[in-house]
Design an enzyme around this catalytic site. Structure first.
Site, PDB file in Angstrom:
ATOM      1  N   THR A  48       0.836  -1.197   0.000  1.00 57.79           N
ATOM      2  CA  THR A  48       0.000   0.000   0.000  1.00 57.79           C
ATOM      3  C   THR A  48       0.874   1.251   0.000  1.00 57.79           C
ATOM      4  O   THR A  48       2.094   1.158  -0.202  1.00 57.79           O
ATOM      5  CB  THR A  48      -1.003  -0.064   1.183  1.00 57.79           C
ATOM      6  OG1 THR A  48      -1.912   1.023   1.058  1.00 57.79           O
ATOM      7  CG2 THR A  48      -0.315  -0.013   2.537  1.00 57.79           C
ATOM      8  N   LYS A  52       3.058   1.663  -3.694  1.00 57.11           N
ATOM      9  CA  LYS A  52       2.273   1.038  -4.772  1.00 57.11           C
ATOM     10  C   LYS A  52       2.894   1.203  -6.167  1.00 57.11           C
ATOM     11  O   LYS A  52       2.681   0.369  -7.035  1.00 57.11           O
ATOM     12  CB  LYS A  52       0.856   1.611  -4.773  1.00 57.11           C
ATOM     13  CG  LYS A  52      -0.065   0.962  -3.752  1.00 57.11           C
ATOM     14  CD  LYS A  52      -1.454   1.529  -3.851  1.00 57.11           C
ATOM     15  CE  LYS A  52      -2.479   0.453  -3.592  1.00 57.11           C
ATOM     16  NZ  LYS A  52      -3.858   0.933  -3.695  1.00 57.11           N
ATOM     17  N   ASN A  73      -1.069  -3.571  -6.030  1.00 54.10           N
ATOM     18  CA  ASN A  73      -1.438  -3.759  -4.615  1.00 54.10           C
ATOM     19  C   ASN A  73      -1.260  -5.202  -4.154  1.00 54.10           C
ATOM     20  O   ASN A  73      -1.356  -5.482  -2.968  1.00 54.10           O
ATOM     21  CB  ASN A  73      -2.871  -3.278  -4.336  1.00 54.10           C
ATOM     22  CG  ASN A  73      -3.916  -4.291  -4.764  1.00 54.10           C
ATOM     23  OD1 ASN A  73      -3.703  -5.082  -5.677  1.00 54.10           O
ATOM     24  ND2 ASN A  73      -5.064  -4.272  -4.103  1.00 54.10           N
ATOM     25  N   ASP A  88      -7.612  -3.765  -6.907  1.00 57.89           N
ATOM     26  CA  ASP A  88      -8.555  -2.698  -6.548  1.00 57.89           C
ATOM     27  C   ASP A  88      -9.675  -2.562  -7.585  1.00 57.89           C
ATOM     28  O   ASP A  88     -10.820  -2.257  -7.242  1.00 57.89           O
ATOM     29  CB  ASP A  88      -7.824  -1.351  -6.437  1.00 57.89           C
ATOM     30  CG  ASP A  88      -7.048  -1.224  -5.129  1.00 57.89           C
ATOM     31  OD1 ASP A  88      -7.403  -1.920  -4.158  1.00 57.89           O
ATOM     32  OD2 ASP A  88      -6.094  -0.434  -5.088  1.00 57.89           O
ATOM     33  N   GLY A 112     -11.915  13.635  -7.161  1.00 58.09           N
ATOM     34  CA  GLY A 112     -10.563  13.371  -6.677  1.00 58.09           C
ATOM     35  C   GLY A 112      -9.703  12.806  -7.797  1.00 58.09           C
ATOM     36  O   GLY A 112     -10.233  12.171  -8.736  1.00 58.09           O
ATOM     37  N   GLY A 114      -6.453  11.238  -7.053  1.00 63.45           N
ATOM     38  CA  GLY A 114      -5.341  10.510  -6.429  1.00 63.45           C
ATOM     39  C   GLY A 114      -5.236   9.076  -6.922  1.00 63.45           C
ATOM     40  O   GLY A 114      -5.737   8.733  -7.995  1.00 63.45           O
ATOM     41  N   ALA A 116      -6.562   6.178  -5.831  1.00 61.99           N
ATOM     42  CA  ALA A 116      -7.794   5.408  -5.988  1.00 61.99           C
ATOM     43  C   ALA A 116      -8.563   5.877  -7.225  1.00 61.99           C
ATOM     44  O   ALA A 116      -9.133   5.056  -7.954  1.00 61.99           O
ATOM     45  CB  ALA A 116      -8.657   5.545  -4.743  1.00 61.99           C
ATOM     46  N   LEU A 210     -16.015   5.561  -1.877  1.00 59.69           N
ATOM     47  CA  LEU A 210     -14.973   4.567  -1.569  1.00 59.69           C
ATOM     48  C   LEU A 210     -14.717   4.456  -0.063  1.00 59.69           C
ATOM     49  O   LEU A 210     -14.128   3.491   0.406  1.00 59.69           O
ATOM     50  CB  LEU A 210     -13.656   4.914  -2.276  1.00 59.69           C
ATOM     51  CG  LEU A 210     -13.671   4.993  -3.800  1.00 59.69           C
ATOM     52  CD1 LEU A 210     -12.236   4.991  -4.321  1.00 59.69           C
ATOM     53  CD2 LEU A 210     -14.447   3.862  -4.434  1.00 59.69           C
TER      54      LEU A 210
HETATM   55  P1  NAP Z   1      -4.988  10.076  -2.378  1.00 60.97           P
HETATM   56  O1  NAP Z   1      -4.092   9.455  -3.379  1.00 60.97           O
HETATM   57  O2  NAP Z   1      -4.418  10.846  -1.235  1.00 60.97           O
HETATM   58  O3  NAP Z   1      -6.012  11.041  -3.183  1.00 60.97           O
HETATM   59  C1  NAP Z   1      -6.995  11.791  -2.533  1.00 60.97           C
HETATM   60  C2  NAP Z   1      -7.652  12.745  -3.527  1.00 60.97           C
HETATM   61  O4  NAP Z   1      -8.674  13.465  -2.828  1.00 60.97           O
HETATM   62  C3  NAP Z   1      -6.699  13.786  -4.109  1.00 60.97           C
HETATM   63  O5  NAP Z   1      -7.045  14.037  -5.433  1.00 60.97           O
HETATM   64  C4  NAP Z   1      -6.979  15.003  -3.231  1.00 60.97           C
HETATM   65  O6  NAP Z   1      -6.754  16.227  -3.868  1.00 60.97           O
HETATM   66  C5  NAP Z   1      -8.470  14.866  -3.013  1.00 60.97           C
HETATM   67  N1  NAP Z   1      -8.916  15.596  -1.827  1.00 60.97           N
HETATM   68  C6  NAP Z   1      -8.457  15.463  -0.559  1.00 60.97           C
HETATM   69  N2  NAP Z   1      -9.134  16.299   0.263  1.00 60.97           N
HETATM   70  C7  NAP Z   1     -10.018  16.971  -0.524  1.00 60.97           C
HETATM   71  C8  NAP Z   1     -10.988  17.993  -0.263  1.00 60.97           C
HETATM   72  N3  NAP Z   1     -11.183  18.471   0.968  1.00 60.97           N
HETATM   73  N4  NAP Z   1     -11.723  18.458  -1.305  1.00 60.97           N
HETATM   74  C9  NAP Z   1     -11.527  17.976  -2.552  1.00 60.97           C
HETATM   75  N5  NAP Z   1     -10.624  17.019  -2.862  1.00 60.97           N
HETATM   76  C10 NAP Z   1      -9.877  16.518  -1.853  1.00 60.97           C
HETATM   77  O7  NAP Z   1      -5.928   8.973  -1.692  1.00 60.97           O
HETATM   78  P2  NAP Z   1      -6.506   7.647  -2.369  1.00 60.97           P
HETATM   79  O8  NAP Z   1      -5.612   6.520  -2.083  1.00 60.97           O
HETATM   80  O9  NAP Z   1      -6.839   7.972  -3.796  1.00 60.97           O
HETATM   81  O10 NAP Z   1      -7.835   7.409  -1.499  1.00 60.97           O
HETATM   82  C11 NAP Z   1      -8.953   8.245  -1.634  1.00 60.97           C
HETATM   83  C12 NAP Z   1     -10.112   7.729  -0.775  1.00 60.97           C
HETATM   84  O11 NAP Z   1     -10.498   6.436  -1.214  1.00 60.97           O
HETATM   85  C13 NAP Z   1      -9.767   7.584   0.705  1.00 60.97           C
HETATM   86  O12 NAP Z   1     -10.891   7.964   1.465  1.00 60.97           O
HETATM   87  C14 NAP Z   1      -9.497   6.111   0.866  1.00 60.97           C
HETATM   88  O13 NAP Z   1      -9.771   5.650   2.169  1.00 60.97           O
HETATM   89  C15 NAP Z   1     -10.500   5.522  -0.126  1.00 60.97           C
HETATM   90  N6  NAP Z   1     -10.107   4.200  -0.628  1.00 60.97           N
HETATM   91  C16 NAP Z   1     -10.937   3.151  -0.370  1.00 60.97           C
HETATM   92  C17 NAP Z   1     -10.624   1.900  -0.850  1.00 60.97           C
HETATM   93  C18 NAP Z   1     -11.536   0.736  -0.562  1.00 60.97           C
HETATM   94  O14 NAP Z   1     -11.105  -0.408  -0.684  1.00 60.97           O
HETATM   95  N7  NAP Z   1     -12.772   0.977  -0.230  1.00 60.97           N
HETATM   96  C19 NAP Z   1      -9.455   1.697  -1.602  1.00 60.97           C
HETATM   97  C20 NAP Z   1      -8.629   2.805  -1.864  1.00 60.97           C
HETATM   98  C21 NAP Z   1      -8.971   4.052  -1.358  1.00 60.97           C
HETATM   99  P3  NAP Z   1      -5.314  16.966  -3.791  1.00 60.97           P
HETATM  100  O15 NAP Z   1      -4.419  16.159  -4.654  1.00 60.97           O
HETATM  101  O16 NAP Z   1      -5.599  18.315  -4.276  1.00 60.97           O
HETATM  102  O17 NAP Z   1      -4.912  16.899  -2.322  1.00 60.97           O
END
Ligand code: NAP
Length: 269
Positions: A48, A52, A73, A88, A112, A114, A116, A210
């Protein structure tokens, strides 16, 4: 959830004597950790953040899907080293399979940009969505996302949009995915969309968050109040884990037991 599944499997097949443990590895130590995993004959592992993408050079084989997503992953030992894939996508797609939609006519909006969001975008392309919109607040990251999307295998078009354009985009969303942490514990009263914005969605839109804690998120509560289909992130979590365990064990795994263990651990039951 992995250990719950392993315990159940071992009752029938005592020789499958495995355990799933968390291992904390600093970025600078990844090479040493990999050498150690080889030395002790580890069957496989999940990987993770922040490894990754960094894991890619250590793999002798990478699945097509992991190459497209650009992140791994799940890793397992093979004759000539290590092989990696990304489960994923499978996890994300699993709960969507029960809804009949003409994805080829659908627009998917992803909040978003990022890690995910990248896996979700590839999954939406696999579904065959006509159009994929990625909405973010950071223009530079959005442009990077757009540039990295050069997939000749898909007919889906991907376009990035700034957050301010959301109200204009929402009326054409067939699938709206929250891949930001907005609404996650401890900020459980937050939602990526205002109630007014949510009103702009079509009545048959699927809302997918998510996040799995809290369950449901404020976003999904609002979606349900509007009568929309609402999916949380727990099934994705369970299914990506089950898919990985199946790879390592080379056999089907008890998904219901994994789901129950995850719900118990997260206090969701
Ligand atoms: P990440 O790489 O940190 O990306 C997060 C994204 O959200 C970035 O684009 C970030 O924008 C944006 N963001 C953060 N705060 C924000 C806000 N207040 N307003 C608007 N945009 C915002 O994280 P990730 O790994 O992609 O994960 C994202 C979410 O998915 C998390 O909640 C994680 O727990 C969930 N997830 C769940 C699973 C599952 O199995 N269910 C798997 C993976 C992830 P900036 O780049 O501008 O900061």
């Amino acid at each position: 959830m992995h250990n719950a599944a392993l315990a159940a499997i071992q009752k029938q097949q005592p020789h499958l004597d495995y355990v799933y443990v968390p291992l904390s590895v600093k970025p600078a130590d990844l090479a040493v950790a990999m050498a150690g995993f080889t030395a002790i004959g580890l069957v496989g592992f999940n990987i993770t953040l922040p490894h990754k993408q960094a894991i890619l050079p250590f793999l002798s084989r990478t699945s097509a899907i992991a190459k497209i997503v650009g992140a791994v992953n799940t890793v397992w030992q093979v004759e000539d080293g290590w092989e990696g894939t990304n489960t994923d996508l499978q996890g994300f797609l699993a709960p969507l399979s029960q809804y009949e939609r003409d994805w080829k006519q659908s627009t998917a909006l992803i909040l978003g940009s990022g890690g995910a969001a990248r896996a979700v975008a590839v999954a939406c392309a696999q579904l065959g969505c006509a159009e994929i919109g990625v909405i973010g607040r950071n223009q530079f990251k959005l442009e990077q996302f757009q540039q990295s999307w050069q997939h000749h295998w898909t007919k889906s078009t991907l376009q990035v949009y700034p957050w301010e354009t959301l109200p204009q985009l929402l009326p054409r969303a067939g699938l709206l995915v929250n891949s930001t942490p907005v609404g996650m514990h401890p900020h459980v009263d937050q939602s990526p969309l205002t109630k007014t914005e949510l009103e702009g969605l079509p009545a048959d839109a699927i809302i997918y968050d998510l996040i799995y804690i809290p369950r449901p998120t404020q976003f999904l509560v609002q979606a349900k109040q509007r009568g929309l289909v609402a999916i949380d992130g727990l099934e994705m979590l369970v299914q990506q884990g089950a898919a990985a365990l199946e790879i390592w064990l080379k056999q089907p795994v008890p998904v219901a037991i994994m789901r129950q263990a995850a719900e118990d651990y997260l206090g969701l039951r």
